[in-house]
Design an enzyme around this catalytic site. Structure first.
Site, PDB file in Angstrom:
ATOM      1  N   LYS A 141      -2.316  -8.252  -7.770  1.00 59.98           N
ATOM      2  CA  LYS A 141      -3.118  -8.085  -6.546  1.00 59.98           C
ATOM      3  C   LYS A 141      -2.536  -6.946  -5.712  1.00 59.98           C
ATOM      4  O   LYS A 141      -1.492  -7.090  -5.082  1.00 59.98           O
ATOM      5  CB  LYS A 141      -3.125  -9.361  -5.715  1.00 59.98           C
ATOM      6  N   PRO A 142      -3.231  -5.789  -5.708  1.00 59.19           N
ATOM      7  CA  PRO A 142      -2.772  -4.684  -4.857  1.00 59.19           C
ATOM      8  C   PRO A 142      -3.168  -4.934  -3.404  1.00 59.19           C
ATOM      9  O   PRO A 142      -3.974  -5.816  -3.119  1.00 59.19           O
ATOM     10  CB  PRO A 142      -3.528  -3.482  -5.413  1.00 59.19           C
ATOM     11  N   GLU A 198      11.960  -2.294  11.307  1.00 61.74           N
ATOM     12  CA  GLU A 198      11.531  -1.257  10.370  1.00 61.74           C
ATOM     13  C   GLU A 198      10.459  -0.399  11.059  1.00 61.74           C
ATOM     14  O   GLU A 198       9.434  -0.920  11.502  1.00 61.74           O
ATOM     15  CB  GLU A 198      10.952  -1.967   9.144  1.00 61.74           C
ATOM     16  N   TRP A 246       0.814  -1.224   0.000  1.00 65.14           N
ATOM     17  CA  TRP A 246       0.000   0.000   0.000  1.00 65.14           C
ATOM     18  C   TRP A 246       0.845   1.271   0.000  1.00 65.14           C
ATOM     19  O   TRP A 246       0.326   2.360  -0.193  1.00 65.14           O
ATOM     20  CB  TRP A 246      -0.910   0.019   1.247  1.00 65.14           C
ATOM     21  N   GLY A 257       6.719  -6.304  -0.461  1.00 67.68           N
ATOM     22  CA  GLY A 257       6.020  -6.234   0.823  1.00 67.68           C
ATOM     23  C   GLY A 257       6.970  -6.601   1.945  1.00 67.68           C
ATOM     24  O   GLY A 257       8.187  -6.483   1.813  1.00 67.68           O
ATOM     25  N   ARG A 302       6.216  -0.704 -11.741  1.00 62.72           N
ATOM     26  CA  ARG A 302       7.587  -1.224 -11.752  1.00 62.72           C
ATOM     27  C   ARG A 302       7.611  -2.719 -12.099  1.00 62.72           C
ATOM     28  O   ARG A 302       8.614  -3.250 -12.539  1.00 62.72           O
ATOM     29  CB  ARG A 302       8.154  -0.995 -10.336  1.00 62.72           C
ATOM     30  N   SER A 343      15.633   6.137  -5.638  1.00 58.12           N
ATOM     31  CA  SER A 343      14.636   5.623  -6.584  1.00 58.12           C
ATOM     32  C   SER A 343      14.750   6.311  -7.942  1.00 58.12           C
ATOM     33  O   SER A 343      14.740   7.538  -8.016  1.00 58.12           O
ATOM     34  CB  SER A 343      13.228   5.839  -6.025  1.00 58.12           C
ATOM     35  N   GLU A 397      10.999  -8.089  -3.246  1.00 56.07           N
ATOM     36  CA  GLU A 397      11.375  -6.735  -2.815  1.00 56.07           C
ATOM     37  C   GLU A 397      10.810  -6.561  -1.419  1.00 56.07           C
ATOM     38  O   GLU A 397       9.631  -6.272  -1.259  1.00 56.07           O
ATOM     39  CB  GLU A 397      10.798  -5.689  -3.776  1.00 56.07           C
ATOM     40  N   LEU A 398      11.661  -6.756  -0.419  1.00 55.90           N
ATOM     41  CA  LEU A 398      11.132  -6.893   0.945  1.00 55.90           C
ATOM     42  C   LEU A 398      11.502  -5.701   1.833  1.00 55.90           C
ATOM     43  O   LEU A 398      11.850  -4.633   1.346  1.00 55.90           O
ATOM     44  CB  LEU A 398      11.617  -8.226   1.521  1.00 55.90           C
ATOM     45  N   LYS A 433      -5.079  -4.371   0.103  1.00 50.26           N
ATOM     46  CA  LYS A 433      -6.501  -4.030   0.291  1.00 50.26           C
ATOM     47  C   LYS A 433      -6.701  -2.586   0.743  1.00 50.26           C
ATOM     48  O   LYS A 433      -7.745  -2.007   0.521  1.00 50.26           O
ATOM     49  CB  LYS A 433      -7.178  -4.994   1.265  1.00 50.26           C
ATOM     50  N   CYS A 477      10.188   1.536   2.088  1.00 54.03           N
ATOM     51  CA  CYS A 477      11.215   0.523   2.380  1.00 54.03           C
ATOM     52  C   CYS A 477      12.591   1.170   2.384  1.00 54.03           C
ATOM     53  O   CYS A 477      13.519   0.678   3.000  1.00 54.03           O
ATOM     54  CB  CYS A 477      11.149  -0.579   1.334  1.00 54.03           C
TER      55      CYS A 477
HETATM   56  P1  NAP Z   1       2.685  -6.908   3.543  1.00 53.48           P
HETATM   57  O1  NAP Z   1       1.782  -7.032   4.696  1.00 53.48           O
HETATM   58  O2  NAP Z   1       3.746  -7.916   3.360  1.00 53.48           O
HETATM   59  O3  NAP Z   1       1.735  -6.869   2.262  1.00 53.48           O
HETATM   60  C1  NAP Z   1       2.223  -6.742   0.951  1.00 53.48           C
HETATM   61  C2  NAP Z   1       1.257  -7.386  -0.020  1.00 53.48           C
HETATM   62  O4  NAP Z   1       1.159  -8.777   0.269  1.00 53.48           O
HETATM   63  C3  NAP Z   1      -0.154  -6.832   0.069  1.00 53.48           C
HETATM   64  O5  NAP Z   1      -0.728  -6.848  -1.214  1.00 53.48           O
HETATM   65  C4  NAP Z   1      -0.841  -7.860   0.959  1.00 53.48           C
HETATM   66  O6  NAP Z   1      -2.228  -7.903   0.760  1.00 53.48           O
HETATM   67  C5  NAP Z   1      -0.193  -9.136   0.474  1.00 53.48           C
HETATM   68  N1  NAP Z   1      -0.263 -10.222   1.441  1.00 53.48           N
HETATM   69  C6  NAP Z   1      -0.236 -10.155   2.789  1.00 53.48           C
HETATM   70  N2  NAP Z   1      -0.324 -11.396   3.310  1.00 53.48           N
HETATM   71  C7  NAP Z   1      -0.400 -12.255   2.267  1.00 53.48           C
HETATM   72  C8  NAP Z   1      -0.503 -13.673   2.142  1.00 53.48           C
HETATM   73  N3  NAP Z   1      -0.540 -14.458   3.199  1.00 53.48           N
HETATM   74  N4  NAP Z   1      -0.551 -14.203   0.916  1.00 53.48           N
HETATM   75  C9  NAP Z   1      -0.514 -13.428  -0.169  1.00 53.48           C
HETATM   76  N5  NAP Z   1      -0.416 -12.078  -0.143  1.00 53.48           N
HETATM   77  C10 NAP Z   1      -0.358 -11.503   1.071  1.00 53.48           C
HETATM   78  O7  NAP Z   1       3.419  -5.519   3.508  1.00 53.48           O
HETATM   79  P2  NAP Z   1       2.790  -4.074   3.645  1.00 53.48           P
HETATM   80  O8  NAP Z   1       2.571  -3.750   5.065  1.00 53.48           O
HETATM   81  O9  NAP Z   1       1.636  -3.943   2.716  1.00 53.48           O
HETATM   82  O10 NAP Z   1       3.959  -3.199   3.018  1.00 53.48           O
HETATM   83  C11 NAP Z   1       4.993  -2.716   3.767  1.00 53.48           C
HETATM   84  C12 NAP Z   1       6.239  -3.574   3.573  1.00 53.48           C
HETATM   85  O11 NAP Z   1       6.617  -3.566   2.204  1.00 53.48           O
HETATM   86  C13 NAP Z   1       7.428  -3.013   4.320  1.00 53.48           C
HETATM   87  O12 NAP Z   1       8.135  -4.055   4.949  1.00 53.48           O
HETATM   88  C14 NAP Z   1       8.269  -2.397   3.209  1.00 53.48           C
HETATM   89  O13 NAP Z   1       9.636  -2.303   3.495  1.00 53.48           O
HETATM   90  C15 NAP Z   1       8.004  -3.316   2.073  1.00 53.48           C
HETATM   91  N6  NAP Z   1       8.306  -2.670   0.804  1.00 53.48           N
HETATM   92  C16 NAP Z   1       9.412  -3.081   0.116  1.00 53.48           C
HETATM   93  C17 NAP Z   1       9.746  -2.467  -1.074  1.00 53.48           C
HETATM   94  C18 NAP Z   1      10.966  -2.887  -1.846  1.00 53.48           C
HETATM   95  O14 NAP Z   1      11.048  -2.544  -3.008  1.00 53.48           O
HETATM   96  N7  NAP Z   1      11.898  -3.602  -1.249  1.00 53.48           N
HETATM   97  C19 NAP Z   1       8.945  -1.434  -1.570  1.00 53.48           C
HETATM   98  C20 NAP Z   1       7.833  -1.037  -0.852  1.00 53.48           C
HETATM   99  C21 NAP Z   1       7.519  -1.667   0.343  1.00 53.48           C
HETATM  100  P3  NAP Z   1      -3.256  -7.336   1.843  1.00 53.48           P
HETATM  101  O15 NAP Z   1      -2.606  -6.161   2.480  1.00 53.48           O
HETATM  102  O16 NAP Z   1      -4.415  -6.975   1.044  1.00 53.48           O
HETATM  103  O17 NAP Z   1      -3.483  -8.450   2.794  1.00 53.48           O
END
Ligand code: NAP
Length: 490
Positions: free
Chosen positions: A187-188, A394, A163, A241, A172, A454, A263-264, A190, A297
């Site tokens: 899948k974006p 983080e 998000w 994520g 990207r 970036s 990309e974590l 929610k 991130c």
């Molecule tokens: P997240 O909870 O891991 O969620 C990321 C995506 O994964 C969302 O679309 C989420 O969907 C989905 N997801 C969650 N649980 C899942 C499951 N069990 N199975 C399949 N999909 C699932 O992360 P976030 O809180 O949204 O994003 C923040 C994180 O992203 C931070 O750790 C940040 O550092 C990282 N990030 C990394 C980069 C990079 O390029 N390295 C860039 C941006 C962000 P729902 O939310 O709809 O459940």
């Protein structure tokens, strides 16, 4: 920017489809359910989007798998031209797209515009890469045969985005997938589905054939994603994520041995040496810390500053951060929006509380704001002890912990003392030190005397538990291509 009216907000929200995009059609989820999208600055519902169930996800993969053969052999120039048209439309519609993004994600409109420019650039960049996919022709060592290589699309991809950058994290992945000739299910997150639905609408208008891109929005990501990861028609998973979710998805992906890009999470150190231009370092720190309300991130998660300049740096950064205007991202002059939700704000509060309890001092800020919305004050913490959790975890919020170091060796050791390895920032005017430190840092990217890395032309990605794979640059399209070798006897 003048304040945005309610009717402009309504127009931006009404202009975007709220259904699933599958096989070139907008349709409701099979069970007809919807999922609310919240305005994080007010805690109110902005809109409802379709809530996909596993059968909808499978229908999306059906469409992607069916479109793959034609799309994989579609003329590269035409694939590129679709991306180029979409780039132009995104740029043309920046104002309404930025408003939409601010409403669902919270960041100030000026920052949403910056993300949209960045997001659009991936489409322009990969429109140019589509026609530069090359192979090799080599006379082999014996002279009797030839080695030919050609690049082919990986096949149907599953793309999952977070998000925090609702559009750029999508383009990207979508940009190189389209350029390479892959079809996809996207899948974006929610919390922020609207920006991705807007991208799908724009690609449709730009002439993307039905089935190449399919978008599912869901309240239950685990249940819609797992069947797709385990379906042998899926060939690649690209995930942005958290490390925690990335690890779980890797386990699921091992069944099909899927190609992966991960990309974590990050825990970026921001290192300031005593020979740095301190004012430039403060400006860079502000950008690295406060861009995206600290929810990136790449956010500077901890500041390691040479002892002799630590106090001055802290004072200057605190003065700037303390003066930033906090508020709804649509309001004039606002520089810091709300955090995405109450959970995120509670996590930030907990980390700050832990540091203060262990002996850190709040130079500025240090608490959540009362009232509606998930606001947290820009915060600078001084004298942060080594065992504070926010040096390891983080933060994802507007909090800058500062700790002093004595020498270069200690600075590098502290910077590397983390399981993450996405990006680091270094400020020094000494050229030889700059190279030594950049080479010594265990990260995929380094910002040298700059607070932002970036760039669509650059390979973005991490090492260690920040993942693997690169997005953007020439490397970005390789993630969506397989190399085929043809042995030719003469
Ligand atoms: P997240 O909870 O891991 O969620 C990321 C995506 O994964 C969302 O679309 C989420 O969907 C989905 N997801 C969650 N649980 C899942 C499951 N069990 N199975 C399949 N999909 C699932 O992360 P976030 O809180 O949204 O994003 C923040 C994180 O992203 C931070 O750790 C940040 O550092 C990282 N990030 C990394 C980069 C990079 O390029 N390295 C860039 C941006 C962000 P729902 O939310 O709809 O459940």
């Amino acid at each position: 920017m003048t304040a945005v009216s309610e009717s402009e907000e309504r127009r931006a929200l009404d202009g975007v489809p709220k259904q699933l995009y599958i096989g070139g059609e907008w349709r409701d989820g099979g069970e007809g359910g919807t999922l609310p999208v919240e305005d994080p600055s007010r805690g109110e519902t902005l809109a409802h989007v379709a809530d996909a169930k596993p059968q909808d996800a499978v229908a999306a993969l059906d469409a992607a798998a069916q479109a793959q053969p034609e799309w994989g052999s579609h003329p590269p120039r035409e694939r590129g031209e679709i991306l180029r048209r979409a780039f132009e439309v995104i740029v043309e519609r920046t104002d309404e797209l930025a408003l939409l993004m601010t409403l669902e994600m919270g960041k100030p409109v000026a920052e949403s515009k910056a993300e949209i420019a960045y997001a659009a650039e991936f489409f322009r960049w990969f429109s140019e890469e589509a026609v530069r996919i090359e192979g090799r022709y080599v006379v082999n060592q014996t002279g009797a045969g030839r080695v030919l290589t050609t690049k082919q699309p990986v096949g149907p991809c599953l793309l999952i985005t977070p998000w925090n950058f609702p559009m750029a994290m999508g383009t990207r992945k979508i940009g190189p997938a389209i350029a390479a000739g892959c079809t996809m299910v996207v899948k974006p997150a929610k919390q922020t589905p609207l920006s991705m639905l807007a991208v799908a609408q724009i690609l449709e208008e730009a002439g993307l054939p039905a089935g190449v891109l399919n978008v599912i929005t869901s309240s239950s990501s685990g249940s819609v994603i797992e069947p797709l990861i385990k379906d042998p028609r899926t060939r690649k998973l690209s995930f942005t994520g958290s490390t925690e979710v990335g690890r779980a998805l890797m386990e699921q992906a091992s069944e099909q041995l899927l190609r992966l890009s991960m990309e974590l999470g990050g825990n970026a150190p921001f290192v300031v040496f005593d020979d740095a231009d301190l004012d430039a370092a403060v400006e860079g720190a502000l950008l690295a810390k406060m861009r995206n309300v600290g929810e990136a991130c790449t956010s500077a998660n901890r500041f390691h500053v040479a002892g002799s300049v630590a106090e001055e740096f802290t004072e200057k950064l605190a003065a700037k951060m303390g003066a930033m205007k906090v508020g709804r991202g649509t309001e004039q002059g606002v520089e810091v929006g709300p955090l995405i939700d109450d959970d995120q704000r509670s996590k930030v509060s907990e980390l700050v509380h832990d540091a203060l309890e262990k002996g850190a001092t709040a130079v500025v800020g240090g608490r959540a704001r009362d009232g509606a919305g998930y606001f947290y004050e820009p915060t600078v913490l001084g004298d942060v002890p080594g065992d504070a959790r926010l040096l390891k975890e983080e933060i994802f919020g507007p909090v800058a912990p500062i700790a002093a170091f004595d020498d270069e060796e200690e600075a590098i050791a502290k910077a590397n003392d983390t399981q993450f390895g996405l990006v680091a920032y270094v400020y020094t005017r000494d050229l030889r030190r700059a190279f030594r430190v950049c080479e010594g840092l265990e990260t995929g990217m380094v910002g040298l005397n700059q607070g932002m890395v970036s760039n669509a032309a650059a390979p973005f990605g991490g090492v260690k538990q920040s993942g693997f794979g690169r997005e953007g640059g020439h490397e970005g399209i390789e993630e969506y291509l397989e190399t085929k070798y043809i042995a030719m006897g003469l």
